[in-house]
Scaffold this motif. Structure first.
Motif, PDB file in Angstrom:
ATOM      1  N   TYR A   1       0.820  -1.212   0.000  1.00 21.39           N
ATOM      2  CA  TYR A   1       0.000   0.000   0.000  1.00 21.39           C
ATOM      3  C   TYR A   1       0.854   1.261   0.000  1.00 21.39           C
ATOM      4  N   GLY A   2       1.934   1.241   0.779  1.00 17.47           N
ATOM      5  CA  GLY A   2       2.746   2.435   0.885  1.00 17.47           C
ATOM      6  C   GLY A   2       3.911   2.217   1.824  1.00 17.47           C
ATOM      7  N   ILE A   3       4.683   3.275   1.989  1.00 17.69           N
ATOM      8  CA  ILE A   3       5.878   3.244   2.830  1.00 17.69           C
ATOM      9  C   ILE A   3       5.723   4.267   3.942  1.00 17.69           C
TER      10      ILE A   3
ATOM     11  N   GLN B   1      -7.324   3.295  -1.218  1.00 13.28           N
ATOM     12  CA  GLN B   1      -7.201   4.714  -0.927  1.00 13.28           C
ATOM     13  C   GLN B   1      -7.599   5.035   0.510  1.00 13.28           C
ATOM     14  N   GLU B   2      -8.662   4.425   1.012  1.00 11.60           N
ATOM     15  CA  GLU B   2      -9.109   4.718   2.372  1.00 11.60           C
ATOM     16  C   GLU B   2      -8.071   4.273   3.400  1.00 11.60           C
TER      17      GLU B   2
ATOM     18  N   LEU C   1      -3.908   5.786   7.291  1.00  9.07           N
ATOM     19  CA  LEU C   1      -2.521   5.765   7.726  1.00  9.07           C
ATOM     20  C   LEU C   1      -1.973   7.178   7.886  1.00  9.07           C
ATOM     21  N   ALA C   2      -2.352   8.075   6.975  1.00 14.10           N
ATOM     22  CA  ALA C   2      -1.833   9.434   6.997  1.00 14.10           C
ATOM     23  C   ALA C   2      -2.312  10.223   8.210  1.00 14.10           C
TER      24      ALA C   2
ATOM     25  N   LEU D   1      -6.328  13.754  -1.159  1.00 11.40           N
ATOM     26  CA  LEU D   1      -5.864  12.472  -1.670  1.00 11.40           C
ATOM     27  C   LEU D   1      -4.534  12.118  -1.013  1.00 11.40           C
ATOM     28  N   PRO D   2      -4.177  10.825  -1.013  1.00 10.80           N
ATOM     29  CA  PRO D   2      -2.800  10.484  -0.665  1.00 10.80           C
ATOM     30  C   PRO D   2      -1.845  11.200  -1.625  1.00 10.80           C
TER      31      PRO D   2
END
Length: 248
Positions: free
Chosen positions: A9-11, A62-63, A68-69, A231-232
């Motif tokens: 998903y991401g870092i 996306q959610e 996470l953010a 948005l991310p």
């Protein structure tokens, strides 16, 4: 994590909290965890078999990134990023550790807002009013109707409408850029004259969207604005340059 690989998903920084509930892609959704290497971690879950860009999975991706953010910066991956195993992820985290940490610093406390400018559906009356060349072509068609004259008029109108929308879109981008930390031009989109993303403080996101919509209303005879966000930070995965935000 599964025979189909590991979905990424991401870092984030090592120690970044992740949701306890199974909220990832797949049906049923996979349990989300991390692969840690040094000061970084990749947020992952088992890759579902036959992964496709279904609406449910796109939203879940996306959610999760937005959730996470809430607890710190995230470098988001585009939907569909699958690694063969955790060893590959650790190696990539290790090789790019300093660059990823710098990029995380650049998006900390910030979100992405995307702005697309399209020609207005009701822009023709304003175009005819403002453009003497279009009026001359229109009057020529009325005096001597022909297929060739109609084609010339149609092409001229289409070109002028696109040009006016692009000009209005660029004006809006210039005004918005002064309030953004960074600006990134996006790829060309059919029917879209301007496609730009802005990096703004999370707390300023709603005000930024309202400002964009206000600027669009002032130019509604030339352009329609599509604003998406928060948005991310997809467009800002690299460390931010020290220079001023990009112009368009």
């Amino acid at each position: 994590m599964s025979d189909d690989g590991t979905y990424v998903y991401g870092i984030v920084r090592a120690g970044h909290p992740v949701p306890a509930a199974p909220v990832g892609v797949g049906d049923p959704p996979g349990t989300v965890g991390t692969v840690v290497e040094g000061r970084l971690a990749a947020v992952v879950s088992p890759a579902p078999p036959q992964l496709r860009a279904r609406r449910r999975d796109l939203l879940a991706h996306q959610e999760l990134l937005l959730a996470l953010a809430e607890d710190g910066p995230v470098l988001p991956m585009r939907f569909g990023m699958v690694a063969p195993d955790a060893a590959v992820i650790r190696r990539q985290l290790s090789e790019a550790e300093d660059r990823h940490l710098a990029a995380l610093d650049g998006v900390a406390g910030r979100v992405e807002i995307n702005v697309k400018a399209l020609q207005a559906d009701e822009a023709l009356p304003a175009l005819v009013r403002d453009d003497a060349a279009i009026r001359r072509l229109r009057d020529a068609v009325r005096r001597r109707p022909s297929y060739e004259a109609n084609v010339r008029l149609g092409e001229a109108v289409a070109t002028a409408l696109a040009r006016r929308a692009a000009e209005a879109g660029r004006e809006i981008v210039r005004e918005l850029s002064s309030t953004a930390h960074a600006v990134c031009a996006g790829p060309e989109v059919p029917g879209c004259q301007v496609n730009v993303s802005f990096l703004v403080d999370r707390g300023d996101g709603a005000g930024f969207v309202a400002a964009a919509e206000h600027l669009a209303r002032l130019r509604q005879d030339r352009v329609v604005l599509r604003v998406a966000g928060p948005l991310p930070c997809y467009s800002f995965l690299e460390p931010l340059p020290s220079a001023a935000p990009l112009g368009v």
